[in-house]
Motif scaffolding. Structure first.
Motif, PDB file in Angstrom:
ATOM      1  N   ILE A  18     114.513  29.878  89.684  1.00 26.46           N
ATOM      2  CA  ILE A  18     114.016  31.007  88.896  1.00 26.46           C
ATOM      3  C   ILE A  18     113.643  32.114  89.871  1.00 26.46           C
ATOM      4  O   ILE A  18     113.087  31.848  90.941  1.00 26.46           O
ATOM      5  CB  ILE A  18     112.798  30.620  88.018  1.00 26.46           C
ATOM      6  CG1 ILE A  18     112.345  31.815  87.176  1.00 26.46           C
ATOM      7  CG2 ILE A  18     111.670  30.080  88.860  1.00 26.46           C
ATOM      8  CD1 ILE A  18     111.260  31.482  86.152  1.00 26.46           C
ATOM      9  N   CYS A  19     113.968  33.349  89.504  1.00 26.34           N
ATOM     10  CA  CYS A  19     113.671  34.480  90.388  1.00 26.34           C
ATOM     11  C   CYS A  19     112.232  34.926  90.151  1.00 26.34           C
ATOM     12  O   CYS A  19     111.914  35.586  89.169  1.00 26.34           O
ATOM     13  CB  CYS A  19     114.630  35.645  90.099  1.00 26.34           C
ATOM     14  SG  CYS A  19     114.389  37.056  91.200  1.00 26.34           S
ATOM     15  N   ARG A  20     111.372  34.499  91.089  1.00 20.95           N
ATOM     16  CA  ARG A  20     109.966  34.891  90.951  1.00 20.95           C
ATOM     17  C   ARG A  20     109.268  34.740  92.290  1.00 20.95           C
ATOM     18  O   ARG A  20     109.811  34.146  93.238  1.00 20.95           O
ATOM     19  CB  ARG A  20     109.254  34.026  89.898  1.00 20.95           C
ATOM     20  CG  ARG A  20     109.169  32.545  90.253  1.00 20.95           C
ATOM     21  CD  ARG A  20     108.200  31.856  89.291  1.00 20.95           C
ATOM     22  NE  ARG A  20     108.162  30.400  89.428  1.00 20.95           N
ATOM     23  CZ  ARG A  20     107.464  29.756  90.343  1.00 20.95           C
ATOM     24  NH1 ARG A  20     106.775  30.417  91.259  1.00 20.95           N
ATOM     25  NH2 ARG A  20     107.468  28.431  90.378  1.00 20.95           N
ATOM     26  N   LEU A  21     108.051  35.263  92.370  1.00 23.08           N
ATOM     27  CA  LEU A  21     107.259  35.110  93.583  1.00 23.08           C
ATOM     28  C   LEU A  21     106.442  33.821  93.480  1.00 23.08           C
ATOM     29  O   LEU A  21     106.353  33.203  92.417  1.00 23.08           O
ATOM     30  CB  LEU A  21     106.315  36.307  93.758  1.00 23.08           C
ATOM     31  CG  LEU A  21     107.013  37.671  93.903  1.00 23.08           C
ATOM     32  CD1 LEU A  21     105.964  38.773  94.066  1.00 23.08           C
ATOM     33  CD2 LEU A  21     107.978  37.678  95.081  1.00 23.08           C
ATOM     34  N   ARG A  22     105.869  33.415  94.589  1.00 22.22           N
ATOM     35  CA  ARG A  22     105.089  32.179  94.614  1.00 22.22           C
ATOM     36  C   ARG A  22     103.955  32.217  93.596  1.00 22.22           C
ATOM     37  O   ARG A  22     103.254  33.229  93.465  1.00 22.22           O
ATOM     38  CB  ARG A  22     104.501  31.952  96.019  1.00 22.22           C
ATOM     39  CG  ARG A  22     105.567  31.630  97.052  1.00 22.22           C
ATOM     40  CD  ARG A  22     104.946  31.344  98.397  1.00 22.22           C
ATOM     41  NE  ARG A  22     105.987  31.105  99.393  1.00 22.22           N
ATOM     42  CZ  ARG A  22     105.742  30.843 100.678  1.00 22.22           C
ATOM     43  NH1 ARG A  22     104.486  30.791 101.111  1.00 22.22           N
ATOM     44  NH2 ARG A  22     106.738  30.642 101.510  1.00 22.22           N
ATOM     45  N   ASN A  23     103.787  31.125  92.905  1.00 19.02           N
ATOM     46  CA  ASN A  23     102.733  30.962  91.907  1.00 19.02           C
ATOM     47  C   ASN A  23     102.789  32.042  90.837  1.00 19.02           C
ATOM     48  O   ASN A  23     101.779  32.392  90.243  1.00 19.02           O
ATOM     49  CB  ASN A  23     101.338  30.971  92.576  1.00 19.02           C
ATOM     50  CG  ASN A  23     101.161  29.774  93.496  1.00 19.02           C
ATOM     51  OD1 ASN A  23     101.815  28.750  93.315  1.00 19.02           O
ATOM     52  ND2 ASN A  23     100.294  29.911  94.475  1.00 19.02           N
ATOM     53  N   ASN A  24     104.004  32.573  90.616  1.00 16.03           N
ATOM     54  CA  ASN A  24     104.204  33.613  89.601  1.00 16.03           C
ATOM     55  C   ASN A  24     103.369  34.851  89.861  1.00 16.03           C
ATOM     56  O   ASN A  24     103.079  35.615  88.927  1.00 16.03           O
ATOM     57  CB  ASN A  24     103.880  33.054  88.198  1.00 16.03           C
ATOM     58  CG  ASN A  24     104.907  32.014  87.757  1.00 16.03           C
ATOM     59  OD1 ASN A  24     106.108  32.253  87.798  1.00 16.03           O
ATOM     60  ND2 ASN A  24     104.423  30.836  87.364  1.00 16.03           N
ATOM     61  N   ALA A  25     102.984  35.055  91.121  1.00 16.90           N
ATOM     62  CA  ALA A  25     102.174  36.220  91.450  1.00 16.90           C
ATOM     63  C   ALA A  25     103.012  37.495  91.363  1.00 16.90           C
ATOM     64  O   ALA A  25     104.244  37.446  91.372  1.00 16.90           O
ATOM     65  CB  ALA A  25     101.589  36.079  92.852  1.00 16.90           C
ATOM     66  N   LYS A  26     102.323  38.645  91.269  1.00 23.71           N
ATOM     67  CA  LYS A  26     103.041  39.914  91.192  1.00 23.71           C
ATOM     68  C   LYS A  26     103.372  40.449  92.580  1.00 23.71           C
ATOM     69  O   LYS A  26     104.272  41.272  92.737  1.00 23.71           O
ATOM     70  CB  LYS A  26     102.199  40.942  90.417  1.00 23.71           C
ATOM     71  CG  LYS A  26     102.076  40.600  88.935  1.00 23.71           C
ATOM     72  CD  LYS A  26     101.260  41.646  88.180  1.00 23.71           C
ATOM     73  CE  LYS A  26     101.165  41.284  86.697  1.00 23.71           C
ATOM     74  NZ  LYS A  26     100.331  42.256  85.951  1.00 23.71           N
TER      75      LYS A  26
END
Ligand SMILES: [Zn+2]
Length: 291
Positions: free
Chosen positions: A199-207
């Motif tokens: 999934i394209c996201r940053l660590r821990n779903n952070a912004k």
């Protein structure tokens, strides 16, 4: 007149008799010695500058640059220091860019991984390259649907081959033996329920912050294990769980670090209270982060 010629000679004699033979003879013997031993090349610049520097200024610019070059030559390795301000700065600027690129798979390693994944009994499908921008993507993604014969990955997940292979090895060599000891009454392990793969996201779903290993296909989150009788063992805080289920979760968590470079469990932080995060991130020196 004779006294003038004699006076320096007497002076030298006085010095010699005063026990300073080294000081006196050296200036007299140096010129002939250096000229003959070093072919006059070295001796001449020592003598010429004194004489010619004043007489012929053309000699100066020729010899001084040479002398400077000779002096800089040993420090020639430092010469780049003069160039550094121009070359290093542009090198430092593009450094962050590779972080946002998708790392290409090594052809041989990938082929070996595919063979190993087939051999262990996993079921998967090779997918087209994924590039979602911002560094998100997988050069050679797989969709893994069966981890081992009879053990489904639910839902199927996209990941790199290495991630799939370590998941299969861990399941075969660590999870199944632990399940057999701790949970044999539940029947065979049939499903590994995952909470997140690619999934394209940053660590821990952070912004803000670093890109997640999930965004590189390096990570898989395990939420629970389902057994033949339908019962599931959910990943949850189990440090104080005195049941066999607790022992099972702690065992598979600990052994996860044998296969993955990163293991985060409910004890690590609030973001992982309900799953195990495994990833195959590459760290210098083979360092592993498991907690
Ligand atoms: Zn994760």
């Amino acid at each position: 007149m004779p006294l003038r010629f004699l006076s320096p000679f007497l002076f030298i004699l006085l010095l010699a008799s005063a026990g300073l033979p080294e000081n006196a003879p050296v200036p007299q013997e140096k010129p002939p010695a250096t000229e003959t031993e070093q072919g006059g090349k070295v001796a001449t610049p020592q003598e010429k500058p004194d004489v010619k520097s004043e007489a012929t200024p053309e000699v100066k610019p020729e010899k001084k640059p040479q002398a400077k070059n000779d002096e800089k030559a040993p420090a020639g390795e430092e010469i780049p220091a003069d160039i550094k301000p121009e070359t290093v700065q542009p090198q430092m600027k593009p450094a962050p860019e590779p972080v946002l690129t998708i790392k290409p798979e090594d052809e041989k390693e990938y082929a070996t991984c595919l063979a190993d994944l087939k051999a262990i009994g996993a079921v998967f499908k090779e997918e087209p390259r994924i590039d979602d921008g911002k560094g998100c993507g997988i050069d050679k993604p797989l969709t893994l649907s069966t981890v081992l014969p009879g053990i489904t990955l639910k839902p199927e997940g996209k990941m790199r081959c290495e991630t799939a292979l370590e998941l299969a090895r861990w399941t075969k060599e660590a999870v199944l033996p632990a399940a057999k000891v701790a949970l044999e009454s539940e029947g065979e392990l049939t499903t590994i329920n995952q909470a997140s793969s690619y999934i394209c996201r940053l660590r821990n779903n952070a912004k803000t912050g670093k890109i997640s290993e999930h965004a590189r296909g390096n990570a898989i989150d395990i939420a629970s294990f389902t057994f033949k009788n339908g019962k599931s063992i959910e990943i949850q805080p189990r440090d104080e769980d005195s049941t066999l289920a607790g022992a099972f979760q702690r065992a598979v968590t600990a052994t996860g670090c044998l296969y993955f470079e990163t293991v985060l469990d409910p004890g690590s932080d609030e973001a992982h209270e309900n799953h195990l995060h495994f990833d195959v991130i590459e760290r210098k020196g083979g360092y592993r982060y498991c907690r």
